[in-house]
Design a protein around this motif. Structure first.
Motif, PDB file in Angstrom:
ATOM      1  N   ILE A 112      -2.144   7.780 -43.908  1.00  0.00           N
ATOM      2  CA  ILE A 112      -3.187   8.803 -43.773  1.00  0.00           C
ATOM      3  C   ILE A 112      -3.722   8.831 -42.350  1.00  0.00           C
ATOM      4  CG2 ILE A 112      -5.524   9.385 -44.480  1.00  0.00           C
ATOM      5  CD1 ILE A 112      -4.690   8.380 -47.278  1.00  0.00           C
ATOM      6  N   ILE A 113      -3.904   7.639 -41.748  1.00  0.00           N
ATOM      7  CA  ILE A 113      -4.390   7.602 -40.367  1.00  0.00           C
ATOM      8  C   ILE A 113      -3.407   8.345 -39.463  1.00  0.00           C
ATOM      9  CG2 ILE A 113      -4.854   6.076 -38.414  1.00  0.00           C
ATOM     10  CD1 ILE A 113      -5.953   4.047 -40.403  1.00  0.00           C
ATOM     11  N   LEU A 114      -2.115   8.130 -39.723  1.00  0.00           N
ATOM     12  CA  LEU A 114      -1.125   8.840 -38.908  1.00  0.00           C
ATOM     13  C   LEU A 114      -1.138  10.335 -39.210  1.00  0.00           C
ATOM     14  CD1 LEU A 114       1.874   6.376 -38.884  1.00  0.00           C
ATOM     15  CD2 LEU A 114       0.341   6.978 -37.023  1.00  0.00           C
ATOM     16  N   PHE A 115      -1.320  10.652 -40.481  1.00  0.00           N
ATOM     17  CA  PHE A 115      -1.324  12.066 -40.878  1.00  0.00           C
ATOM     18  C   PHE A 115      -2.431  12.830 -40.151  1.00  0.00           C
ATOM     19  CE2 PHE A 115      -2.923  15.472 -43.543  1.00  0.00           C
ATOM     20  CZ  PHE A 115      -1.767  16.182 -43.789  1.00  0.00           C
ATOM     21  N   ILE A 116      -3.590  12.171 -40.038  1.00  0.00           N
ATOM     22  CA  ILE A 116      -4.727  12.806 -39.360  1.00  0.00           C
ATOM     23  C   ILE A 116      -4.344  13.162 -37.922  1.00  0.00           C
ATOM     24  CG2 ILE A 116      -7.107  12.412 -38.621  1.00  0.00           C
ATOM     25  CD1 ILE A 116      -7.089  12.658 -41.516  1.00  0.00           C
ATOM     26  N   GLN A 117      -3.400  12.394 -37.360  1.00  0.00           N
ATOM     27  CA  GLN A 117      -2.956  12.701 -35.999  1.00  0.00           C
ATOM     28  C   GLN A 117      -2.378  14.108 -35.897  1.00  0.00           C
ATOM     29  OE1 GLN A 117      -3.259  10.582 -33.340  1.00  0.00           O
ATOM     30  NE2 GLN A 117      -4.553   9.750 -34.960  1.00  0.00           N
ATOM     31  N   PHE A 118      -1.625  14.449 -36.925  1.00  0.00           N
ATOM     32  CA  PHE A 118      -0.898  15.713 -36.830  1.00  0.00           C
ATOM     33  C   PHE A 118      -1.705  16.875 -37.385  1.00  0.00           C
ATOM     34  CE2 PHE A 118       2.192  12.290 -36.971  1.00  0.00           C
ATOM     35  CZ  PHE A 118       2.775  12.501 -35.741  1.00  0.00           C
ATOM     36  N   ARG A 119      -2.562  16.569 -38.348  1.00  0.00           N
ATOM     37  CA  ARG A 119      -3.419  17.630 -38.883  1.00  0.00           C
ATOM     38  C   ARG A 119      -4.843  17.115 -38.913  1.00  0.00           C
ATOM     39  NH1 ARG A 119      -0.660  22.342 -41.479  1.00  0.00           N
ATOM     40  NH2 ARG A 119      -2.709  23.023 -40.829  1.00  0.00           N
ATOM     41  N   PRO A 120      -5.495  17.077 -37.760  1.00  0.00           N
ATOM     42  CA  PRO A 120      -6.835  16.478 -37.720  1.00  0.00           C
ATOM     43  C   PRO A 120      -7.809  17.182 -38.655  1.00  0.00           C
ATOM     44  CG  PRO A 120      -6.039  16.998 -35.519  1.00  0.00           C
ATOM     45  CD  PRO A 120      -5.081  17.599 -36.475  1.00  0.00           C
ATOM     46  N   ARG A 121      -7.554  18.417 -38.969  1.00  0.00           N
ATOM     47  CA  ARG A 121      -8.481  19.121 -39.850  1.00  0.00           C
ATOM     48  C   ARG A 121      -7.998  19.202 -41.287  1.00  0.00           C
ATOM     49  NH1 ARG A 121     -12.443  21.250 -37.265  1.00  0.00           N
ATOM     50  NH2 ARG A 121     -12.328  21.379 -35.008  1.00  0.00           N
ATOM     51  N   GLY A 122      -6.967  18.421 -41.606  1.00  0.00           N
ATOM     52  CA  GLY A 122      -6.518  18.376 -42.982  1.00  0.00           C
ATOM     53  C   GLY A 122      -5.415  19.354 -43.276  1.00  0.00           C
ATOM     54  N   ILE A 123      -4.929  19.316 -44.522  1.00  0.00           N
ATOM     55  CA  ILE A 123      -3.783  20.140 -44.903  1.00  0.00           C
ATOM     56  C   ILE A 123      -4.145  21.615 -44.806  1.00  0.00           C
ATOM     57  CG2 ILE A 123      -2.183  20.707 -46.751  1.00  0.00           C
ATOM     58  CD1 ILE A 123      -2.635  17.917 -47.865  1.00  0.00           C
ATOM     59  N   ILE A 124      -5.270  21.955 -45.417  1.00  0.00           N
ATOM     60  CA  ILE A 124      -5.691  23.353 -45.377  1.00  0.00           C
ATOM     61  C   ILE A 124      -6.892  23.428 -44.463  1.00  0.00           C
ATOM     62  CG2 ILE A 124      -6.569  25.278 -46.720  1.00  0.00           C
ATOM     63  CD1 ILE A 124      -4.943  24.255 -49.040  1.00  0.00           C
ATOM     64  N   ALA A 125      -6.670  23.867 -43.241  1.00  0.00           N
ATOM     65  CA  ALA A 125      -7.732  23.802 -42.245  1.00  0.00           C
ATOM     66  C   ALA A 125      -8.280  25.188 -41.972  1.00  0.00           C
ATOM     67  CB  ALA A 125      -7.175  23.208 -40.954  1.00  0.00           C
ATOM     68  N   LEU A 126      -9.583  25.218 -41.746  1.00  0.00           N
ATOM     69  CA  LEU A 126     -10.174  26.459 -41.262  1.00  0.00           C
ATOM     70  C   LEU A 126      -9.863  26.563 -39.786  1.00  0.00           C
ATOM     71  CD1 LEU A 126     -13.630  26.141 -42.966  1.00  0.00           C
ATOM     72  CD2 LEU A 126     -11.698  27.507 -43.694  1.00  0.00           C
ATOM     73  N   LYS A 127      -9.513  27.769 -39.342  1.00  0.00           N
ATOM     74  CA  LYS A 127      -9.142  27.913 -37.934  1.00  0.00           C
ATOM     75  C   LYS A 127     -10.167  28.755 -37.198  1.00  0.00           C
ATOM     76  CE  LYS A 127      -4.146  27.653 -38.238  1.00  0.00           C
ATOM     77  NZ  LYS A 127      -3.182  28.633 -38.677  1.00  0.00           N
ATOM     78  N   GLY A 128     -10.077  28.631 -35.892  1.00  0.00           N
ATOM     79  CA  GLY A 128     -10.852  29.522 -35.046  1.00  0.00           C
ATOM     80  C   GLY A 128     -12.343  29.278 -35.110  1.00  0.00           C
ATOM     81  N   ARG A 129     -13.103  30.339 -34.994  1.00  0.00           N
ATOM     82  CA  ARG A 129     -14.548  30.187 -34.870  1.00  0.00           C
ATOM     83  C   ARG A 129     -15.182  29.650 -36.138  1.00  0.00           C
ATOM     84  NH1 ARG A 129     -16.601  35.315 -31.359  1.00  0.00           N
ATOM     85  NH2 ARG A 129     -15.807  34.539 -29.403  1.00  0.00           N
ATOM     86  N   ALA A 130     -14.549  29.965 -37.289  1.00  0.00           N
ATOM     87  CA  ALA A 130     -15.113  29.505 -38.551  1.00  0.00           C
ATOM     88  C   ALA A 130     -15.102  27.986 -38.629  1.00  0.00           C
ATOM     89  CB  ALA A 130     -14.334  30.087 -39.723  1.00  0.00           C
ATOM     90  N   ALA A 131     -14.178  27.358 -37.868  1.00  0.00           N
ATOM     91  CA  ALA A 131     -14.090  25.915 -37.922  1.00  0.00           C
ATOM     92  C   ALA A 131     -15.319  25.266 -37.310  1.00  0.00           C
ATOM     93  CB  ALA A 131     -12.837  25.437 -37.196  1.00  0.00           C
ATOM     94  N   GLY A 132     -16.030  26.022 -36.547  1.00  0.00           N
ATOM     95  CA  GLY A 132     -17.332  25.552 -36.111  1.00  0.00           C
ATOM     96  C   GLY A 132     -17.309  24.468 -35.058  1.00  0.00           C
ATOM     97  N   ASP A 133     -16.482  24.625 -34.017  1.00  0.00           N
ATOM     98  CA  ASP A 133     -16.547  23.608 -32.951  1.00  0.00           C
ATOM     99  C   ASP A 133     -17.200  24.162 -31.696  1.00  0.00           C
ATOM    100  OD1 ASP A 133     -13.040  23.868 -31.963  1.00  0.00           O
ATOM    101  OD2 ASP A 133     -14.538  25.351 -32.474  1.00  0.00           O
TER     102      ASP A 133
END
Lengths: 249, 653, 410
Positions: B632-653
């Motif tokens: 899982i630690i390695l997985f987070i490397q490739f998908r830091p926001r998880g399997i189903i990630a919100l993208k863009g402005r909605a992701a809130g960064d």
């Protein structure tokens, strides 16, 4: 002709929404440029792309005489390469003194070890004092920046930008929330800065842009709509449509 | 004349009882056989009683069945007055007696009879002998039980009676069972290889455990060794190459076992031999002080060998030479090559099918684990995903739900009813706890997520200790109703317990409930509005405080229900929540924050992963968890926001 | 403007002075070197507490200054303990085995000694061979190097992975917690090579010091711990005092802005993460010889959370706060859980502190977070009459992890 920054064919999509659409833009080494456009035109996203915060889906962003690509660089690397950015909201480190803020921004080695063993020389102290004086904070060096007023924070941030000695300055709505006198001061400063480096100002306020008296780029729906002097672009019927609402075709 | 013969036989029998009995002379009655082997029958032993029982069974005397049955069921005794064997039937005040020939012998008090109590081994032998009678018994239950006996303990001598009974069988189910047993016995015990192969081939495609149990002994192998250049004996399974198929040590041990080479000295034996030969502070002329390396000790031993003081032992070079001078191979226990070939081809077919079945079973396991994680994580997904609040006490809410179930069972003994009461009650209890926590603590920390984490952790340790103080440290049972016992069985391999099915259904229900709540109700709309922009939502007349409170309560309430589900198959302890909290967080993080489908995907991934790793390394569940977390630690490397990630402005960064 | 480091940070001198006085005082009160007022076991407790304070310093650097709430630093602490424990256990067992074998008729071979040690150490997990990880256990210098290297490299590798993918805030906390759990579960296995859940024991017996009694050793370890804490305090104070300190505090408050100043935030985080891991590991290497036993339970994620609790109660973002918090809470903890605190009889119920201490701790922790974010350290501000400007509790940076104005004032 050699350009400092050359953006060509850049597009970026957020969840199906095209924020930037095949945008091309370039600016020379010592030039003042204003970017205007309605909300959602992609002004901030454009800055995000140049500073490395957002990665475009396609296109090129080339920098400097050696035409380095900025796309493969991190935000910190881009900043070190000479791109400075001023945010709309003043973002200074409020927990630290004005001197600390400026010292941090001062052009010097940025690696962790270099910084750990770095100690300020007398020249650095005098440079910090000089910068503080320049932005009108000469007697506030030891104060926490959190105690400064909104305007003072803006100045501190500009002082920090100057300390970085960037070749390109990206300034996001510098006049927002300023008094008339402060605006004039800002205008003079920006014009002065643009003599030695490139300055890109993103602004809403036409009056402010008029005072800058420089080339204007109009963004709309993520691409360049028009470019030229303010008078030139304000006569452009498309620009009028975009700003004043589309009349019957 | 007849009497004379009988007398002669009697004499002969008494002289050579077993020899005579083994012939199964029809003239000899069962009673006589028993009488003639009185000593054996009074004190039977499993090793020696066999021939007597066979003789009884083969006597053809209809009384024999009665005698054997009685003997096995402790219904055979000795009348103390005359020492005669009697068949006893228990009555109110003693026994009703019959003689061995079936004639009535009145009654006797208990004290007048010595019961014969054969041990279980002997009873087993008797039961085997009785099987052939039971196979044709008019009572269907008896026939069925005979078949069970045969299946449990197959023996060559059962083959004939089984076949003989096959034709006469009228019950179709028993007939089928008999036929299957017949083929199983045939493939193991029939003297004719062709019949065995036919029997084996008839099973092609079958997956039964009984079939595998019958085939595996045929294919059992033994390792053997033979000198180079000699022909290999036996039904060869494969030749072994020392070094790759077996180590040199193993190879040499085979040689030693087969008396093909002298035994090697262990270091301890070598040392003992040297110690025994110490002369004047030296061994074979080497001073003791120098014997602190193995090489020096070997030299000393060799010197002793030369002097003839110790037996010759193999040195390392000799071992290598001996191993090189021999061939190593595996032979089948079954001598007939065509039979083993047929068996291994059927078995490998079974293995492939078995693999598929095991995959199916593993998938079911993974699915059920995933639904547990989903249930545990869904409440967290609401609080963490929707409100960006880390609730370290979520595990303790799960625990609270489980204890609620336990307490309800204390008051309502009917398990089904108590479950019906406990589910909503657990929801209410944890909902209230969640709302209280939100009002008192979390509300003040919305802008400080790291401190929320620590504050809720403080609540977590307090709740855990409180549970310990109230319920003690030992595990409390949360018993499932009877209709949830047992398992849904598809075949020998693929099965899943009803509790897990129920949890799966519960998880599905909650998924649907959540979707309905968020997409179809006013509350869901307001929750989504507050999530995306609290101040805008507030200015449109939504009360963010109320929404936050309800959302938090809802997340906590679902944790309570998950607690009951988890408590049904795991023991309820104060550390129950601890075991699930990290996995729950992982589920939410891996799945992607703020999306119920992400939580589902995360639960599926983590469940599958854990089961998959356990399958590769079944002995070590600790290692499985370790590797899963690393993954899982390695997985987070490739998908830091998880399997189903919100993208863009909605992701809130 | 160019004053020396100590002149600019008078609190460091005060701290060092108090620490020296404390050490001197304990020595005078000890059985071995003074009036025997303090028992050996209490001196051990004090020595262990100093080590915990050092770990709390590391935690304060990573959390209070750099804003990374690591829930894995007690794992590094325990790893440091394991590394030194391996040498302690090996060397002591070696002595025992050699003594045992010297009674035999033949002098022992190296292999026999090795086998004897392995059987002694690993008999309990049913193994008889030394696992590969014990390769350097015979050598004190090598194993001391591993005290630094193993946790350091682990922190480097984990930090590189985590920071590179820009995992921040609570995500990072959960990830570090997962790392700790994975490590603990791994060490719980019998075939991890570190004796599974038995852990390493007998560490209080220092090889080569057989003739020295425990009451002396305990004082020596107290000195060593105090020295390490003093050095650690100096180091950390120096790290946070200069521009480096400015940068990491800036990262805590607004890491995106720091990037636009040209600092590679990831590099700084990684540096601090690794440095603090090493400090924690050194603290652990001093702690476990005084504790005498180490097992995988010491790595449980909860231990690292306690570390954060100490720092928070003491007051994060100030070094003496971390030390005060760790010392106070861990000493109180051992007082309460040791059954020495008097029970309170309420008439209808007797509060037995062994059972209720955790509840008190948990709730007081909630209270500190809610009402006194500056922790005990905040009291010093009150004493000095320092007040922060009232900015209505607005955060200092746009990031959610930033300090609030009211807790940032030093």
């Amino acid at each position: 002709m050699s350009q400092l920054l050359e953006v060509s064919g850049v597009s970026v999509t957020f969840d199906g929404f095209r924020a930037i659409n095949n945008l091309s833009f370039s600016i020379g080494p010592a030039e003042l440029r204003a970017i205007i456009g309605p909300n959602g035109a992609g002004k901030t996203t454009f800055m995000d792309i140049v500073t490395g915060k957002t990665r475009p889906d396609e296109g090129r962003v080339l920098w400097g005489e050696r035409s380095q690509s900025l796309l493969s660089m991190s935000e910190a690397q881009i900043a070190r390469a000479g791109v400075g950015r001023k945010f709309q909201r003043p973002t200074v480190f409020e927990d630290q003194t004005v001197a600390d803020n400026l010292m941090m921004a001062l052009k010097a080695a940025r690696g962790p070890l270099a910084v750990l063993f770095w100690s300020p020389k007398p020249a650095d102290h005098s440079r910090v004092a000089e910068l503080a004086a320049e932005v009108g904070l000469g007697d506030a060096l030891a104060r926490k920046s959190g105690e400064l007023s909104h305007g003072q924070k803006q100045w501190l941030e500009i002082g920090m930008l100057l300390a970085q000695e960037p070749q390109l300055l990206l300034v996001d709505e510098p006049a927002a929330g300023m008094t008339l006198a402060e605006r004039e001061h800002t205008t003079r400063l920006l014009v002065e800065l643009a003599k030695t480096r490139a300055v890109v100002v993103v602004e809403h306020d036409m009056e402010f842009v008029r005072r800058l008296n420089c080339k204007v780029t109009v963004l709309h729906e993520g691409s360049v709509l028009a470019e030229g002097s303010l008078d030139h672009v304000t006569r452009n019927p498309q620009v009028i449509d975009v700003y004043l609402g589309r009349s019957e075709r | 004349m007849r009497a004379a013969v009988a007398a002669l036989v009697l004499v002969l029998v008494s002289l050579l009882p077993l020899a005579a009995l083994a012939q199964g002379d029809p003239q000899v009655s069962a009673a006589q056989i028993v009488e003639n082997n009185r000593a054996q029958i009074e004190k039977p032993s499993r090793q020696t009683i066999g021939p007597v029982i066979s003789a009884l069974a083969a006597s053809g005397d209809p009384q024999a069945v009665d005698i054997l049955t009685a003997w096995a069921n402790r219904g055979l005794g000795l009348r103390k007055s005359d020492g005669a064997f009697v068949l006893m039937t228990e009555t109110a005040d003693g026994y009703a007696l019959r003689l061995l020939d079936g004639t009535d012998a009145g009654t006797a008090a208990r004290a007048d009879i010595t019961e014969l109590r054969p041990n279980s081994g002997v009873r087993g032998v008797i039961a085997n002998a009785l099987v052939q009678f039971q196979l044709t018994d008019p009572d269907r239950a008896r026939r069925a039980s005979a078949l069970t006996t045969i299946a449990r303990d197959p023996a060559p001598e059962l083959l004939e009676p089984l076949r003989a009974s096959l034709e006469a069988e009228t019950d179709p189910a028993l007939r089928a069972q008999k036929d299957r047993l017949n083929r199983l016995l045939t493939l193991r015990f029939d003297p004719d290889p062709a019949a065995r192969i036919a029997a084996i081939d008839s099973f092609s495609g079958d997956l039964g455990l009984d079939l595998r149990a019958a085939l595996n002994p045929l294919l059992a192998t033994t390792r053997r060794a033979a000198p180079q250049g000699t022909a290999l004996e036996g039904n060869i399974a494969r030749e072994l190459d020392p070094g790759s198929d077996l180590t040199e040590t193993e190879a040499y041990d085979l040689l030693v076992a087969a008396n093909l080479a002298p035994a090697r000295l262990t270091p301890a034996e070598l040392k003992a031999a040297l110690v025994a030969n110490i002369v004047d502070g030296a061994v074979a002329g080497i001073p003791l002080a120098e014997l602190n390396t193995q090489a020096a000790r070997n030299r000393a031993y060799t010197a002793l060998e030369v002097a003839g003081l110790v037996p010759i032992a193999a040195t390392d070079e000799e071992v290598t030479q001996s191993v090189a001078a021999h061939r190593f191979f595996e032979t089948y226990a079954e001598a007939d090559a065509s039979v083993t070939a047929a068996a291994s081809s059927v078995l490998s077919g079974i293995e492939i099918k078995l693999g598929t079945m095991q995959m199916a079973d593993l998938t079911l396991d993974a699915l059920s684990l995933a639904s547990i994680y989903f249930l545990a994580a869904i409440g967290l997904a609401i609080t963490f995903g929707v409100m960006r609040v880390i609730n370290m006490a979520h595990g303790e809410f799960i625990m609270m739900g489980a204890y609620t179930g336990y307490v309800v069972q204390l008051f309502i003994p009917n398990y089904t009813l108590s479950l019906v009461v406990a589910l909503p009650l657990a929801f209410l209890v944890t909902f209230a706890a969640g709302v209280a926590m939100e009002r008192l603590v979390i509300r003040h920390l919305y802008k400080r997520p790291l401190e929320t984490l620590l504050a809720t952790f403080g609540i977590s340790i307090a709740l855990q200790q409180l549970a310990k103080n109230i319920f003690g440290t030992q595990a409390r049972p949360l018993t499932s109703p009877a209709w949830l016992d047992g398992a849904l069985t598809f075949n020998d391999i693929v099965s899943i317990s009803y509790i897990r099915v129920a949890i799966f259904v519960l998880a599905l229900l909650f998924l649907m409930f959540f979707l309905w709540l968020m997409k179809r109700t006013r509350l869901g709309l307001e929750v989504r509005a507050v999530t995306q922009n609290p101040s805008m939502a507030a200015s449109m007349g939504i009360n963010p405080d109320r929404i936050n409170m309800l959302t938090f309560g809802l997340g906590s309430g679902i944790a309570g229900i998950a607690g009951i589900a988890i408590g049904l198959f795991a023991k309820v302890t104060s550390e129950l929540g601890n075991d699930y909290i990290v996995q729950s967080f992982m589920t939410v993080v891996v799945g992607g924050v703020g999306n119920i489908w992400g939580t589902l995907a995360g639960a599926l991934m983590i469940g599958t992963l854990q089961k998959g790793i356990e399958w590769f390394n079944p002995s070590n569940t600790l290692a499985a968890q370790t590797y899963m977390i690393l993954f899982i630690i390695l997985f987070i490397q490739f998908r830091p926001r998880g399997i189903i990630a919100l993208k863009g402005r909605a992701a809130g960064d | 403007m160019t004053r020396t480091f100590l002149a600019r940070n008078p609190s460091v001198l005060i701290f060092l002075l108090i620490l020296s006085l404390f050490t001197l005082g304990v020595t005078v009160l000890s059985e071995a070197y003074g009036i025997a007022f303090l028992s050996t076991s209490f001196i051990k407790t004090l020595g262990k507490t100093l080590c915990l304070c050092l770990a709390a310093l590391a935690m304060d650097l990573i959390w209070g200054y750099a804003g990374i709430l690591s829930l894995g630093h007690m794992a590094f602490f325990a790893l440091g303990g394991y590394m030194i424990g391996m040498w302690l256990m090996y060397a002591r067992t070696e002595g025992i085995v050699i003594t045992a074998l010297s009674n035999e008729a033949l002098p022992a071979t190296a292999q026999e000694i090795q086998n004897g040690i392995a059987a002694q150490i690993f008999g309990v997990v049913g193994a008889s061979e030394l696992p590969g990880v014990w390769l350097f256990a015979h050598s004190l210098p090598l194993q001391l190097a591993l005290v630094v290297l193993v946790p350091g490299l682990l922190a480097l590798a984990f930090g590189w992975l985590a920071f590179r993918s820009r995992v921040t805030g609570v995500y990072l906390s959960i990830l570090t917690q997962a790392m700790t759990l994975a490590l603990a579960l791994y060490l719980f296995q019998n075939d991890s090579g570190l004796r599974g859940n038995n852990g390493l024991s007998g560490l209080q017996n220092i090889p080569g010091l057989d003739g020295v009694s425990q009451d002396r050793i305990s004082v020596w370890f107290l000195w060593a711990s105090a020295f390490a804490l003093g050095m650690g305090y100096l180091l950390v104070a120096w790290v946070v005092s200069g521009k480096f300190g400015s940068v990491i505090r800036a990262i805590r408050d607004d890491e995106a802005r720091v990037r636009f100043l040209g600092y590679s935030v990831e590099g700084y985080k990684l540096f601090v993460f690794t440095l603090t891991a090493i400090i924690a590991a050194i603290a652990g290497a001093l702690y476990y010889p005084q504790a005498g036993i180490i097992n995988p339970a010491e790595l449980a994620p909860i231990a690292s959370i306690y570390l954060a609790v100490w720092v928070a109660i003491g007051g994060r973002g100030r070094l003496y706060g971390a030390v005060i918090g760790a010392a106070l809470v861990s000493l109180l903890s051992s007082w309460f859980t040791g059954g020495r605190a008097p029970s309170i009889n309420l008439g209808f119920y007797t509060i037995n502190w062994v059972d209720w201490w955790l509840i008190l701790l948990g709730l007081s922790f909630v209270a500190v977070t809610l009402f006194a974010p500056k922790g005990i350290g905040g009291l010093f501000d009150l004493l000095q009459g320092l007040r922060s400007p009232d900015r209505k509790g607005a955060p200092l940076g746009p990031d959610d992890g930033a300090l609030l104005e009211k807790e940032a004032k030093e």
